[in-house]
Design an enzyme around this catalytic site. Structure first.
Site, PDB file in Angstrom:
ATOM      1  N   HIS A   1      26.402  14.448  39.288  1.00  0.00           N
ATOM      2  CA  HIS A   1      25.897  13.141  38.829  1.00  0.00           C
ATOM      3  C   HIS A   1      24.373  13.210  38.691  1.00  0.00           C
ATOM      4  O   HIS A   1      23.621  12.597  39.465  1.00  0.00           O
ATOM      5  CB  HIS A   1      26.310  12.076  39.851  1.00  0.00           C
TER       6      HIS A   1
ATOM      7  N   GLU B   1      25.666  13.970  33.026  1.00  0.00           N
ATOM      8  CA  GLU B   1      26.507  14.502  34.097  1.00  0.00           C
ATOM      9  C   GLU B   1      27.492  15.550  33.559  1.00  0.00           C
ATOM     10  O   GLU B   1      28.282  15.254  32.660  1.00  0.00           O
ATOM     11  CB  GLU B   1      27.289  13.359  34.751  1.00  0.00           C
TER      12      GLU B   1
HETATM   13  C1  BG6 Z   1      28.503   6.846  36.464  1.00  0.00           C
HETATM   14  C2  BG6 Z   1      29.703   6.025  36.045  1.00  0.00           C
HETATM   15  O1  BG6 Z   1      28.861   8.192  36.519  1.00  0.00           O
HETATM   16  O2  BG6 Z   1      28.105   6.433  37.759  1.00  0.00           O
HETATM   17  C3  BG6 Z   1      29.323   4.556  36.071  1.00  0.00           C
HETATM   18  O3  BG6 Z   1      30.120   6.420  34.742  1.00  0.00           O
HETATM   19  C4  BG6 Z   1      28.796   4.164  37.436  1.00  0.00           C
HETATM   20  O4  BG6 Z   1      30.450   3.771  35.717  1.00  0.00           O
HETATM   21  C5  BG6 Z   1      27.662   5.087  37.807  1.00  0.00           C
HETATM   22  O5  BG6 Z   1      28.366   2.823  37.405  1.00  0.00           O
HETATM   23  C6  BG6 Z   1      27.067   4.816  39.185  1.00  0.00           C
HETATM   24  O6  BG6 Z   1      28.050   4.780  40.137  1.00  0.00           O
HETATM   25  P1  BG6 Z   1      27.711   4.422  41.639  1.00  0.00           P
HETATM   26  O7  BG6 Z   1      29.013   4.390  42.360  1.00  0.00           O
HETATM   27  O8  BG6 Z   1      26.806   5.513  42.133  1.00  0.00           O
HETATM   28  O9  BG6 Z   1      27.000   3.081  41.614  1.00  0.00           O
END
Ligand code: BG6
Length: 298
Positions: free
Chosen positions: A169, A271
């Site tokens: 991520h 990502e």
């Molecule tokens: C992204 C998703 O990878 O992560 C989104 O596609 C999401 O939908 C984002 O909002 C952040 O996620 P989190 O759980 O870290 O707030």
């Protein structure tokens, strides 16, 4: 919980790898290579900092929590064994448990060309089995040099096949998300999460962002280049990955406790992933590797 100094300490390499308490007192490893530096928080094996040639490549929110059991808002949280909401049980944590688990350092070395490599592992425990009933080994290799190379190996240690989704991520620091372009995803199909997962296809043009963006590009092994007119380009290439996710919440971020204060223009997530129909099915005893290479250059 073991502290970084007691757990990672025996892998210290003078001048290259040191282990100790980082942000929030969490155990962390600091890596110093020939022309780059990085920091890995053992919570989620999150690379929270990667600076190459004096450039800060990763964004990490100033208001991120650094607390046991909370995902870090920035750097490269590791997403496993499900990407996004759990496919059948909305009560389970978004993006799985790897990003909120404490990993162990199992190896550290310096390569002949001055890069520094740290390997971290996560295995099944009562806590992970309560969320996902399979035995597994995750072996995560972080290689720091003029490029940041990340490899996640998933080993199926259970007696039957299992399926998972995953992502690095990656929060990339940008001068202003409204002024960047991303090439490499032209003509690629995606699920648009801000339009109820509607299936769309990017035209034959670079991706530019004009508002909240949350897209899971599928069936793509292509490399992407982030073009930033102020900070320069970042090239993201990959293997073992068939999905690429692009995310920025725009001003919705201001209502997120760990991303407020008008910080949202300062990053874009690109990502490297296997998500949706690119989920990986692994036979008993088999393993799968996903690699991303993040290469900043002027
Ligand atoms: C992204 C998703 O990878 O992560 C989104 O596609 C999401 O939908 C984002 O909002 C952040 O996620 P989190 O759980 O870290 O707030």
């Amino acid at each position: 919980m073991q502290s970084g100094s007691t757990q990672g300490g025996r892998f210290e390499i003078p001048g290259a790898v040191s282990c100790g308490a980082g942000e929030g007192g969490l155990p962390c490893a600091r890596l110093t290579a020939a022309e780059a530096e990085a920091e890995i928080c053992l919570l989620g094996a999150t690379v929270t900092r990667y600076d190459a040639g004096g450039r800060k490549v990763l964004f990490c929110s100033e208001t991120s929590k650094f607390a046991s059991g909370k995902a870090i808002r920035g750097g490269v949280p590791v997403i496993f064994p499900w990407f996004g909401p759990h496919p059948t049980d909305a009560a389970l944590p978004q993006h799985g448990f790897a990003r909120t688990s404490e990993w162990l350092v199992t190896e550290a070395r310096r390569t002949g060309d001055g890069d520094v490599v740290v390997v971290l592992e996560l295995t099944a425990s009562d806590a992970t089995r309560a969320l996902w009933p399979h035995d597994f080994l995750l072996r995560y290799t972080v290689s720091v040099g003029s490029r940041l190379m990340l490899t996640l190996e998933v080993v199926n240690r259970s007696g039957e096949p299992f399926q998972f989704t995953e992502a690095f991520h990656t929060y990339l620091a940008v001068s202003d998300v409204r002024n960047i372009r991303i090439t490499g995803l032209e003509n690629t199909e995606y699920a648009d999460k801000v339009a109820g997962m509607a299936r769309k296809r990017l035209p034959h043009a670079p991706l530019t962002l004009f508002g909240e963006t949350d897209r899971v590009f599928v069936n793509t092994a292509a490399a992407c280049t982030l073009h930033d007119p102020e900070y320069g380009d970042i090239h993201v290439s990959k293997s073992g990955s068939r999905s690429t996710v692009v995310w920025n919440p725009w001003d919705k971020a201001d209502s997120m406790a760990d991303l407020g204060g008008g910080q949202w223009p300062g990053f874009v997530c690109i990502e490297t992933a296997n998500a949706l129909e690119n989920a990986v099915t692994l036979a008993a005893g088999a393993s799968h590797r996903m690699t991303a290479i993040i290469d900043p250059h002027e």
